[in-house]
Scaffold this motif. Structure first.
Motif, PDB file in Angstrom:
ATOM      1  N   PRO A  42       0.807  -1.237   0.000  1.00  0.00           N
ATOM      2  CA  PRO A  42       0.000   0.000   0.000  1.00  0.00           C
ATOM      3  C   PRO A  42       0.829   1.272   0.000  1.00  0.00           C
ATOM      4  N   LEU A  43       2.004   1.213   0.650  1.00  0.00           N
ATOM      5  CA  LEU A  43       2.855   2.405   0.671  1.00  0.00           C
ATOM      6  C   LEU A  43       3.278   2.810  -0.733  1.00  0.00           C
ATOM      7  N   VAL A  44       3.621   1.829  -1.574  1.00  0.00           N
ATOM      8  CA  VAL A  44       4.043   2.097  -2.947  1.00  0.00           C
ATOM      9  C   VAL A  44       2.840   2.416  -3.824  1.00  0.00           C
ATOM     10  N   THR A  45       1.789   1.613  -3.731  1.00  0.00           N
ATOM     11  CA  THR A  45       0.618   1.843  -4.590  1.00  0.00           C
ATOM     12  C   THR A  45      -0.043   3.174  -4.271  1.00  0.00           C
ATOM     13  N   GLY A  46      -0.007   3.588  -3.002  1.00  0.00           N
ATOM     14  CA  GLY A  46      -0.581   4.888  -2.658  1.00  0.00           C
ATOM     15  C   GLY A  46       0.139   6.018  -3.350  1.00  0.00           C
ATOM     16  N   VAL A  47       1.481   5.929  -3.405  1.00  0.00           N
ATOM     17  CA  VAL A  47       2.271   6.940  -4.121  1.00  0.00           C
ATOM     18  C   VAL A  47       1.915   6.958  -5.601  1.00  0.00           C
ATOM     19  N   VAL A  48       1.844   5.763  -6.204  1.00  0.00           N
ATOM     20  CA  VAL A  48       1.590   5.670  -7.635  1.00  0.00           C
ATOM     21  C   VAL A  48       0.198   6.183  -7.976  1.00  0.00           C
ATOM     22  N   ILE A  49      -0.790   5.776  -7.191  1.00  0.00           N
ATOM     23  CA  ILE A  49      -2.171   6.217  -7.461  1.00  0.00           C
ATOM     24  C   ILE A  49      -2.279   7.734  -7.339  1.00  0.00           C
ATOM     25  N   THR A  50      -1.638   8.287  -6.309  1.00  0.00           N
ATOM     26  CA  THR A  50      -1.653   9.747  -6.147  1.00  0.00           C
ATOM     27  C   THR A  50      -1.016  10.433  -7.351  1.00  0.00           C
ATOM     28  N   LEU A  51       0.103   9.889  -7.819  1.00  0.00           N
ATOM     29  CA  LEU A  51       0.797  10.499  -8.957  1.00  0.00           C
ATOM     30  C   LEU A  51      -0.006  10.374 -10.244  1.00  0.00           C
ATOM     31  N   ILE A  52      -0.783   9.295 -10.383  1.00  0.00           N
ATOM     32  CA  ILE A  52      -1.628   9.170 -11.574  1.00  0.00           C
ATOM     33  C   ILE A  52      -2.560  10.371 -11.666  1.00  0.00           C
ATOM     34  N   GLY A  53      -3.200  10.699 -10.542  1.00  0.00           N
ATOM     35  CA  GLY A  53      -4.106  11.846 -10.551  1.00  0.00           C
ATOM     36  C   GLY A  53      -3.395  13.168 -10.737  1.00  0.00           C
ATOM     37  N   ARG A 112      -5.910   8.375   0.269  1.00  0.00           N
ATOM     38  CA  ARG A 112      -6.608   7.489   1.210  1.00  0.00           C
ATOM     39  C   ARG A 112      -5.806   6.209   1.448  1.00  0.00           C
ATOM     40  N   THR A 113      -5.202   5.672   0.390  1.00  0.00           N
ATOM     41  CA  THR A 113      -4.371   4.481   0.537  1.00  0.00           C
ATOM     42  C   THR A 113      -3.142   4.773   1.389  1.00  0.00           C
ATOM     43  N   LEU A 114      -2.510   5.933   1.168  1.00  0.00           N
ATOM     44  CA  LEU A 114      -1.333   6.308   1.952  1.00  0.00           C
ATOM     45  C   LEU A 114      -1.686   6.494   3.424  1.00  0.00           C
ATOM     46  N   ALA A 115      -2.879   6.997   3.698  1.00  0.00           N
ATOM     47  CA  ALA A 115      -3.290   7.232   5.082  1.00  0.00           C
ATOM     48  C   ALA A 115      -3.382   5.936   5.868  1.00  0.00           C
ATOM     49  N   GLU A 116      -3.563   4.826   5.155  1.00  0.00           N
ATOM     50  CA  GLU A 116      -3.675   3.525   5.807  1.00  0.00           C
ATOM     51  C   GLU A 116      -2.361   2.742   5.761  1.00  0.00           C
ATOM     52  N   ALA A 117      -1.287   3.362   5.297  1.00  0.00           N
ATOM     53  CA  ALA A 117      -0.038   2.641   5.066  1.00  0.00           C
ATOM     54  C   ALA A 117       1.012   2.855   6.141  1.00  0.00           C
ATOM     55  N   GLY A 118       0.674   3.497   7.237  1.00  0.00           N
ATOM     56  CA  GLY A 118       1.621   3.652   8.320  1.00  0.00           C
ATOM     57  C   GLY A 118       2.558   4.828   8.162  1.00  0.00           C
ATOM     58  N   LEU A 119       2.013   6.037   7.964  1.00  0.00           N
ATOM     59  CA  LEU A 119       2.853   7.215   7.766  1.00  0.00           C
ATOM     60  C   LEU A 119       3.358   7.816   9.071  1.00  0.00           C
ATOM     61  N   ASP A 120       3.127   7.138  10.202  1.00  0.00           N
ATOM     62  CA  ASP A 120       3.717   7.602  11.444  1.00  0.00           C
ATOM     63  C   ASP A 120       5.139   7.056  11.631  1.00  0.00           C
ATOM     64  N   ASP A 121       5.598   6.270  10.660  1.00  0.00           N
ATOM     65  CA  ASP A 121       6.966   5.758  10.669  1.00  0.00           C
ATOM     66  C   ASP A 121       7.837   6.687   9.834  1.00  0.00           C
ATOM     67  N   SER A 122       8.974   7.103  10.385  1.00  0.00           N
ATOM     68  CA  SER A 122       9.814   8.098   9.709  1.00  0.00           C
ATOM     69  C   SER A 122      10.352   7.586   8.370  1.00  0.00           C
ATOM     70  N   SER A 123      10.677   6.289   8.275  1.00  0.00           N
ATOM     71  CA  SER A 123      11.171   5.738   7.014  1.00  0.00           C
ATOM     72  C   SER A 123      10.107   5.825   5.930  1.00  0.00           C
ATOM     73  N   ASN A 124       8.875   5.557   6.313  1.00  0.00           N
ATOM     74  CA  ASN A 124       7.781   5.629   5.337  1.00  0.00           C
ATOM     75  C   ASN A 124       7.535   7.056   4.873  1.00  0.00           C
ATOM     76  N   ILE A 125       7.676   7.996   5.796  1.00  0.00           N
ATOM     77  CA  ILE A 125       7.495   9.404   5.435  1.00  0.00           C
ATOM     78  C   ILE A 125       8.540   9.818   4.401  1.00  0.00           C
ATOM     79  N   ILE A 126       9.795   9.429   4.638  1.00  0.00           N
ATOM     80  CA  ILE A 126      10.863   9.760   3.696  1.00  0.00           C
ATOM     81  C   ILE A 126      10.605   9.101   2.350  1.00  0.00           C
ATOM     82  N   LEU A 127      10.191   7.841   2.372  1.00  0.00           N
ATOM     83  CA  LEU A 127       9.914   7.110   1.134  1.00  0.00           C
ATOM     84  C   LEU A 127       8.866   7.843   0.296  1.00  0.00           C
ATOM     85  N   VAL A 128       7.760   8.195   0.937  1.00  0.00           N
ATOM     86  CA  VAL A 128       6.671   8.871   0.218  1.00  0.00           C
ATOM     87  C   VAL A 128       7.117  10.238  -0.281  1.00  0.00           C
ATOM     88  N   ALA A 129       7.844  10.966   0.562  1.00  0.00           N
ATOM     89  CA  ALA A 129       8.278  12.317   0.186  1.00  0.00           C
ATOM     90  C   ALA A 129       9.176  12.294  -1.044  1.00  0.00           C
TER      91      ALA A 129
END
Length: 466
Positions: free
Chosen positions: A156-167, A388-405
């Motif tokens: 979900p962490l990766v797909t959330g990024v991709v789906i957001t970028l599609i839009g 919405r997908t990113l919100a469910e992917a654990g963005l309270d973890d610092s590594s995940n925040i950096i990944l998404v950013a």
């Protein structure tokens, strides 16, 4: 003492509930015509401009006359119809993801096909393009199964990024439509176009706010209908296409000449096919989230195999590289109508529109600014699905925040600085110049770095995201 049972228990408690026997997943629901037809029309209206864009641009670039353009557009519609029907209805376990998924010629292939046309002698341009497209189709069929097996690298962490970028990366498309559609026109961006786009958007918003039930579901269609009617008194709706379009025009096999196989052209189209496969996989994952149906490896493999079949057979009749249509993912997300039979009906309609161009001309009456106003809602809703997908992917973890950013930043670079990759090799420009593929690539690599390579244990949040 109670005796042991000697056979299967009997009685009303052993029978499964009636609801369990009759429950149908929304994706497999067969709607009545009163709901199916308007919902299918919404998909057609959303996709039509995108379907005809590649043949229009390529046809003009190679100097086709009106008859040739008609054949090229008809072929694009027919191939889109066949691919969409195969995708939604499926062919056993071989092809078709059986999701409300639209397939048609992708605009991502326009730039490399124009480059092929510029470097090929007149009269041989389309044969060179079609030869490269055929090989790209074979390449997709050969590589497609590996994409399904790599599904574990798309959490979900990766797909959330991709789906957001599609839009986000598609947003310039409706903005251009809202300004009139033709960037070379003197009145591009005129206030009359913007006003029509805003009017269409306001109608859609009002229906969403005050509409109920089915009326709310067809807000996009109603908004485009109202926008087209509003364009008539201001002469912004062009009805000339109705008079010039032939009643019937079936494509002739290899009407533009036998395909030619040029190594450089083949390489460029195979690179594009990798980009399209990434986008198509992301679209399937997005639809899986929206439709609440697991999109596993075999499903993605069957979906990509459909892309490959359509891309391989398309050049026989005049088609181009085929992939997912993200705008129709937005339609599903916005309307909540998840039945694949609605999209199958839209695919059947594309077949009819391709065989009878005069009918297709009716759909093309919708002015570009009207499509722009509706497109802002469509593509924006895709980005919301990703958030919405990113919100469910654990963005309270610092590594995940950096990944998404970092992944979102990489995906937005082509939008913020279109010339950023000018000095890169052509293959790198093709891959990184697409915000969707660039962001997806970075997200996958960072997910490997943070959550797979050299790690044996993770906290609960990191495990959830990887």
């Amino acid at each position: 003492m109670a005796q042991p049972a000697t056979g299967p228990a009997k009685g009303p408690c052993t029978a499964p509930p009636a609801a369990a026997l009759t429950a149908v997943h929304p994706v497999d629901e067969k709607l009545p015509p009163s709901r199916l037809v308007p919902a299918a029309l919404q998909h057609i209206a959303a996709m039509y401009a995108g379907v005809v864009t590649p043949p229009l641009i390529i046809g003009q670039a190679v100097g086709l006359d009106a008859a040739g353009m008609t054949r090229l557009i008809a072929a694009g519609l027919l191939i889109a119809g066949v691919a969409t029907l195969l995708q939604t209805l499926g062919a056993g376990r071989f092809a078709g993801n059986r999701l409300p998924f639209v397939n048609a010629a992708s605009s991502a292939g326009i730039a490399p096909m124009l480059a092929i046309a510029e470097t090929t002698a007149p009269g041989r341009q389309l044969p060179a393009i079609y030869g490269a497209v055929i090989v790209a189709g074979v390449f997709c069929l050969a590589v497609g199964p590996f994409f399904g097996r790599l599904l574990r690298f798309f959490p979900p962490l990766v797909t959330g990024v991709v789906i957001t970028l599609i839009g986000v990366t598609l947003m310039p498309v409706p903005v251009g439509w809202a300004q009139g559609g033709d960037a070379t026109a003197e009145d591009f961006g005129a206030m009359k176009y913007l006003a029509l786009a805003v009017f269409t958007l306001v109608v859609i918003l009002l229906i969403q706010r005050f509409g109920r039930g089915f009326v709310k579901q067809v807000a996009l269609l109603a908004g485009m209908f109202a926008g087209t009617l509003a364009a008539v008194p201001f002469e912004l709706a062009d009805f000339s296409a109705l008079g010039s379009a032939p009643v019937a025009a079936l494509p002739t096999p290899f009407a533009f000449g036998a395909p030619e196989f040029q190594p450089a052209a083949i390489l460029s189209l195979c690179i594009v096919m990798l980009v399209l496969m990434t986008e198509s996989s992301a679209g399937m994952l997005a639809l899986g989230e929206i439709c609440e149906r697991d999109t596993d490896g075999p499903t993605i493999t069957r979906g990509l195999r459909t892309d490959g079949i359509a891309t391989l057979l398309g050049p026989v009749f005049g088609g181009f590289p085929t992939s997912a249509f993200a705008q129709n993912v937005g339609v599903v997300s916005l309307t909540k109508v998840r039945s694949r039979y609605v999209v199958a009906a839209a695919g059947g309609a594309l077949l009819i529109l391709g065989a009878f161009p005069v009918l297709g001309a009716v759909v093309s009456l919708v002015p570009m600014p009207v499509l722009g106003g509706a497109g802002i809602v469509l593509f924006g809703s895709i980005a919301v699905s990703g958030i919405r997908t990113l919100a469910e992917a654990g963005l309270d973890d610092s590594s995940n925040i950096i990944l998404v950013a970092v992944a979102l930043g990489a995906g937005i670079i082509p939008l913020a600085a279109p010339g950023f990759y000018t000095g890169f090799p052509s293959w790198a420009q093709t891959v990184l110049g697409s915000g969707i593929s660039a962001g997806a690539l970075v997200a996958v690599l960072l997910n490997l770095f943070f959550h797979h390579l050299g790690t044996h244990s993770r906290n609960a949040v990191a495990l959830k995201s990887s």
